[in-house]
Write a protein that holds these residues in place. Sequence first.
Motif, mmCIF file in Angstrom:
data_model
loop_
_atom_site.group_PDB
_atom_site.id
_atom_site.type_symbol
_atom_site.label_atom_id
_atom_site.label_comp_id
_atom_site.label_asym_id
_atom_site.label_seq_id
_atom_site.Cartn_x
_atom_site.Cartn_y
_atom_site.Cartn_z
ATOM 1 N N ALA A 18 -9.367 -8.573 -4.011
ATOM 2 C CA ALA A 18 -8.064 -9.217 -3.848
ATOM 3 C C ALA A 18 -8.036 -10.559 -4.565
ATOM 4 C CB ALA A 18 -7.745 -9.401 -2.366
ATOM 5 N N SER A 58 3.005 -6.589 -8.339
ATOM 6 C CA SER A 58 2.771 -6.235 -6.943
ATOM 7 C C SER A 58 1.352 -5.703 -6.845
ATOM 8 C CB SER A 58 3.779 -5.185 -6.452
ATOM 9 O OG SER A 58 3.768 -4.038 -7.281
ATOM 10 N N ILE A 59 0.788 -5.782 -5.647
ATOM 11 C CA ILE A 59 -0.567 -5.275 -5.382
ATOM 12 C C ILE A 59 -0.436 -4.154 -4.380
ATOM 13 C CG2 ILE A 59 -2.868 -5.848 -4.548
ATOM 14 C CD1 ILE A 59 -2.293 -8.770 -5.295
ATOM 15 N N GLN A 60 -1.004 -3.001 -4.716
ATOM 16 C CA GLN A 60 -0.905 -1.851 -3.818
ATOM 17 C C GLN A 60 -2.286 -1.293 -3.523
ATOM 18 O OE1 GLN A 60 1.233 1.499 -5.414
ATOM 19 N NE2 GLN A 60 -0.074 1.710 -7.204
ATOM 20 N N SER A 61 -2.390 -0.569 -2.408
ATOM 21 C CA SER A 61 -3.672 0.039 -2.065
ATOM 22 C C SER A 61 -3.509 1.034 -0.916
ATOM 23 C CB SER A 61 -4.692 -1.029 -1.657
ATOM 24 O OG SER A 61 -6.001 -0.490 -1.607
ATOM 25 N N TRP A 77 -5.848 -0.873 3.175
ATOM 26 C CA TRP A 77 -4.966 -1.984 3.503
ATOM 27 C C TRP A 77 -5.708 -3.293 3.732
ATOM 28 C CZ3 TRP A 77 -0.704 0.256 7.273
ATOM 29 C CH2 TRP A 77 -0.059 1.319 6.618
ATOM 30 N N LEU A 93 -4.829 -5.586 0.980
ATOM 31 C CA LEU A 93 -3.464 -6.091 1.084
ATOM 32 C C LEU A 93 -3.393 -7.253 2.077
ATOM 33 C CD1 LEU A 93 -1.561 -2.690 1.040
ATOM 34 C CD2 LEU A 93 -2.144 -4.189 -0.887
ATOM 35 N N ALA A 121 -4.757 -10.146 0.186
ATOM 36 C CA ALA A 121 -3.785 -10.611 -0.802
ATOM 37 C C ALA A 121 -2.661 -11.401 -0.132
ATOM 38 C CB ALA A 121 -3.211 -9.419 -1.573
ATOM 39 N N ALA A 122 -2.227 -10.954 1.037
ATOM 40 C CA ALA A 122 -1.171 -11.671 1.761
ATOM 41 C C ALA A 122 -1.630 -13.077 2.147
ATOM 42 C CB ALA A 122 -0.773 -10.893 3.004
ATOM 43 N N ARG A 126 3.427 -6.771 -1.725
ATOM 44 C CA ARG A 126 2.352 -5.834 -1.399
ATOM 45 C C ARG A 126 2.936 -4.455 -1.114
ATOM 46 N NH1 ARG A 126 2.308 -10.352 0.773
ATOM 47 N NH2 ARG A 126 3.160 -9.617 2.764
ATOM 48 N N HIS A 152 2.105 -0.736 0.436
ATOM 49 C CA HIS A 152 1.207 0.026 1.308
ATOM 50 C C HIS A 152 1.318 1.511 0.970
ATOM 51 C CE1 HIS A 152 1.177 -3.814 3.342
ATOM 52 N NE2 HIS A 152 0.223 -3.389 4.138
ATOM 53 N N GLY A 175 4.065 -5.294 5.514
ATOM 54 C CA GLY A 175 4.347 -4.712 4.209
ATOM 55 C C GLY A 175 5.769 -4.973 3.757
#
Length: 324
Positions: free
Chosen positions: A168, A185-188, A191, A194, A197-198, A206, A208, A250
């Motif tokens: 992250a 955006s960051i996705q995964s 979680w 995420l 990252a938040a 983000r 989800h 999310g």
Amino acid sequence: MIRVTATLALLLLSAPAFAFDLQGHRGARGLAPENTLPAFATALTLGVSTLELDVGLTRDGHLMVGHDPLLQPHLARLDGKWIAAPGPAIWHSTLADLQRYDVGRLDPASRYGQTYPEQKPADGTRMPTLEDVFALAAKSGNTSVRFNIETKLSPLKPDETATPAQLAQAVVQAIRKADASQRASIQSFDWRTLAEAARLAPEIPRVHLTIEGTASDNVQRGRPDASPWLGGLDADDHVSTPALVKAANGQVWSPFWRNVTADLVTEAHALGLQVIPWTVNDPAEMDRLIGLKVDGLITDYPDRLRAALQARGLPLPAAAPVSP
């Protein structure tokens, strides 16, 4: 009546266009070697709103663009020969190690290779870094295209990849260095990244990812214990998957397309979530999901999705012709 009509016309003209998010999966996997500069150039040249891609961190700190933590035999060649499984792990390799491999075509003898008959090979292609993808987009002159960056790791195989915190942090730093916080955006499916990252960059959206099926299931509803993929949440504590994503803080829910229903889309929107299913390649399914008012789709074939949007009279992303 004339005044009402004129007023309505003025409102329609001033209203923003419906911004459907057309995402090229791994660039344009159906048309060019996945997660390579030729694939991203193909997507940009056709016209997409978002480049979807996957990243893993090397041991010398580079974010490599590739779907799997280990190089796959159907994707990679060394000295002209397809590699054997298991391939090298990105996390255990350096940038120089990985760029020895040719990832410019699929093994035609593999089942995976036979899945994408329209894919045009680009022999001699090396794995790009995330910086390379940012640079290609800048070269194209497209200043609005977005980057949907998936972190590739598994809670079941922690030794294969960097930790959620390391990955992250590297992705956030790369996005900020490229001045792309408003376009990324960051996705995964995992979680945990995420949540990291938040904490590090709440300004970066983000995404989800979920899949709920018999062969693959990161939600794991109805099981005795919480899914290790959900960063400490238990799906059984929430009435639906959109509610679960909302509880995870999310902003975008990206479900496997077969899991999408009209009721779930409506619920997700009521919770303030965008809904962007993956990976949709059949034109009839594209049209069905567009009709459910999803906010975008991820596809291996951006050309097919453009045709589906055009058939409904929806605006299309601008083309940005560029060479790798």
